[in-house]
Scaffold this motif. Structure first.
Motif, PDB file in Angstrom:
ATOM      1  N   HIS A  44       1.219   3.957  -2.944  1.00 37.40           N
ATOM      2  CA  HIS A  44       0.761   5.514  -2.917  1.00 37.40           C
ATOM      3  C   HIS A  44       2.021   6.319  -3.001  1.00 37.40           C
ATOM      4  O   HIS A  44       1.752   7.460  -3.771  1.00 37.40           O
ATOM      5  CB  HIS A  44       0.658   5.629  -1.358  1.00 37.40           C
ATOM      6  CG  HIS A  44      -0.707   5.171  -0.924  1.00 37.40           C
ATOM      7  ND1 HIS A  44      -1.481   5.041   0.442  1.00 37.40           N
ATOM      8  CD2 HIS A  44      -1.893   4.776  -1.913  1.00 37.40           C
ATOM      9  CE1 HIS A  44      -2.796   4.494   0.214  1.00 37.40           C
ATOM     10  NE2 HIS A  44      -3.047   4.313  -1.118  1.00 37.40           N
ATOM     11  N   SER A  67      -6.787   2.598  -5.479  1.00 39.91           N
ATOM     12  CA  SER A  67      -7.159   2.997  -4.086  1.00 39.91           C
ATOM     13  C   SER A  67      -6.904   1.755  -3.227  1.00 39.91           C
ATOM     14  O   SER A  67      -6.457   0.666  -3.517  1.00 39.91           O
ATOM     15  CB  SER A  67      -8.781   3.081  -4.203  1.00 39.91           C
ATOM     16  OG  SER A  67      -9.221   1.969  -4.282  1.00 39.91           O
ATOM     17  N   SER A 116      -1.203  11.000  -9.759  1.00 40.09           N
ATOM     18  CA  SER A 116      -2.501  11.639  -9.035  1.00 40.09           C
ATOM     19  C   SER A 116      -2.236  13.156  -9.299  1.00 40.09           C
ATOM     20  O   SER A 116      -3.491  13.818  -9.679  1.00 40.09           O
ATOM     21  CB  SER A 116      -2.565  11.497  -7.594  1.00 40.09           C
ATOM     22  OG  SER A 116      -1.462  12.082  -7.012  1.00 40.09           O
ATOM     23  N   THR A 129       0.800  -1.212  -0.080  1.00 39.05           N
ATOM     24  CA  THR A 129      -0.042   0.052  -0.084  1.00 39.05           C
ATOM     25  C   THR A 129       0.605   1.381  -0.152  1.00 39.05           C
ATOM     26  O   THR A 129       0.556   2.233  -0.692  1.00 39.05           O
ATOM     27  CB  THR A 129      -0.879  -0.104   1.252  1.00 39.05           C
ATOM     28  OG1 THR A 129      -1.832  -1.177   1.104  1.00 39.05           O
ATOM     29  CG2 THR A 129      -1.703   1.319   1.173  1.00 39.05           C
TER      30      THR A 129
END
Length: 404
Positions: free
Chosen positions: A188, A203, A195, A184
């Motif tokens: 990110h 997500s 982004s 995760t």
């Protein structure tokens, strides 16, 4: 040829011992050398591009369930790229003038190709001096390396895009030592720049759904992973290499501009100093030789190292076949020759140009009793014989090469 390059080209020839034989043929051969190097670069880019196209299908190999490990796929597509980039950056910081891929390996290849295409050694030497020499060759090599990597990544991106457009796959991740929190966090971190650019990024739910299982992955999740993969390849691969290529190109052009300016400036300085340059060789240091008609023996092809001095012709085909050949057309190579005093050598002189004070000084400092001298040409043979004899060279060590 642009004006600045032509001025630097002429100035460089004037600074070498072959300046007296400058002609349009040398310029033509110089342009052929330039075209040869450019074509070789384009060929290297095309080969890298093809490798990139072939690498993506290998990376996208799937199992019977059409599942692909997303992070392992990233390692295959970008791992080698990041590793080589890291090495380049470390060397750039620690050794700014000794970059990896500095172009030194490229020179022997170009010499081989130039002999095959019958490009004058003088023109090839001039091209290397103006484009791939000193600090200039480091940025030239960096530009070539970054260009090849950029072509490789573009080929991989196009191939990966085509593969994802024509195959139905599921993106999964699996691990033995790491946890879902590790994946995760990594996702990110890699998703920050995409982004910012408004791209869809995975997500937490997408990451959880992609953990290896037998469940069918939703279409939206697969599309998000596919978009994220391609955007990562563009941002962290193609864009990074593109920036490095631009930096290398700008640095190369800046160094080349400085080099050409230095060459042109030093020509003006040397032209002025020639008027007041005193010849330190006194008449008493030479043996007085009466100028008279001469009869030289015919040069024989021997198993020795040949050094071509004042050279402006193609290398004779007899010499070009499996014999070591070196050029002595610039001050640096001549100083190295004098310092090393190599054994079993034959100095081959272009006797179509007349001997001058500089060539006489070189012959004086480089002469050894066992060295042989071959004259190639028919214009100033008598003058070269007189110069060599005045330096103490025995006439049996002087021979005439029959030009075919």
């Amino acid at each position: 040829m642009k004006e600045n390059e032509k001025q630097a080209f002429i100035s460089h020839l004037q600074q070498t011992s072959s300046s007296s034989t400058f002609s349009s043929d040398i310029e033509t051969n110089y342009l052929k050398a330039k075209s040869l190097v450019r074509s070789t670069q384009v060929g290297a880019f095309l080969i890298a591009f093809l490798f990139g196209i072939l690498a993506a299908p290998v990376a996208f190999q799937t199992n019977a369930t059409q599942q692909i490990n997303i992070f392992w796929l990233l390692v295959i597509l970008l791992g080698a790229h990041f590793f080589s980039l890291l090495l380049w950056c470390v060397n750039l910081i620690t050794k700014p003038y000794r970059l990896p891929g500095d172009g030194s390996w490229f020179t022997p290849i170009m010499v081989r190709f130039s002999q095959w295409m019958k490009i004058s050694p003088v023109a090839m030497d001039c091209f290397q001096s103006l484009h791939i020499s000193g600090k200039l060759k480091h940025w030239w090599g960096a530009r070539l390396i970054h260009g090849c990597w950029l072509a490789y990544l573009i080929g991989g991106f196009l191939s990966a895009t085509l593969f994802l457009m024509t195959h139905h796959v599921q993106f999964i991740w699996q691990t033995t030592l790491l946890t879902i929190e590790d994946f995760t966090l990594l996702t990110h971190i890699l998703s920050v720049i995409p982004s910012w650019l408004g791209m869809a990024v995975p997500s937490l739910q997408d990451i959880q759904l992609s953990q290896i299982s037998t469940l069918v992955q939703p279409d939206d999740t697969r599309k998000i992973w596919a978009t994220w993969l391609l955007s990562s390849l563009v941002i962290y691969g193609i864009a990074v290499r593109g920036i490095c290529l631009v930096v290398s190109q700008v640095a190369y052009q800046h160094q080349r501009k400085r080099l050409w300016f230095t060459i042109k400036s030093s020509t003006v300085t040397s032209t002025r100093s020639t008027i007041i340059d005193a010849d330190n060789t006194t008449s008493n240091s030479h043996t007085k030789i009466t100028e008279q008609p001469f009869s030289l023996r015919t040069a024989e092809l021997k198993d020795a190292t040949y050094y071509l001095f004042e050279w402006s012709h193609e290398i004779p085909s007899e010499l070009a076949q499996n014999r070591p050949i070196n050029m002595l057309n610039d001050a640096e190579s001549q100083r190295r020759f004098i310092a090393e005093h190599p054994n079993n050598t034959i100095l081959m002189i272009d006797s179509n140009s007349s001997p001058d004070r500089g060539s006489a000084r070189f012959l004086k400092h480089s002469h050894t009793s066992d060295m042989e001298y071959y004259l190639y040409g028919n214009v100033f043979n008598q003058e070269w014989v007189n110069t060599l004899r005045s330096l103490g060279v025995e006439q049996q060590n002087i021979a005439l090469w029959e030009v075919k």
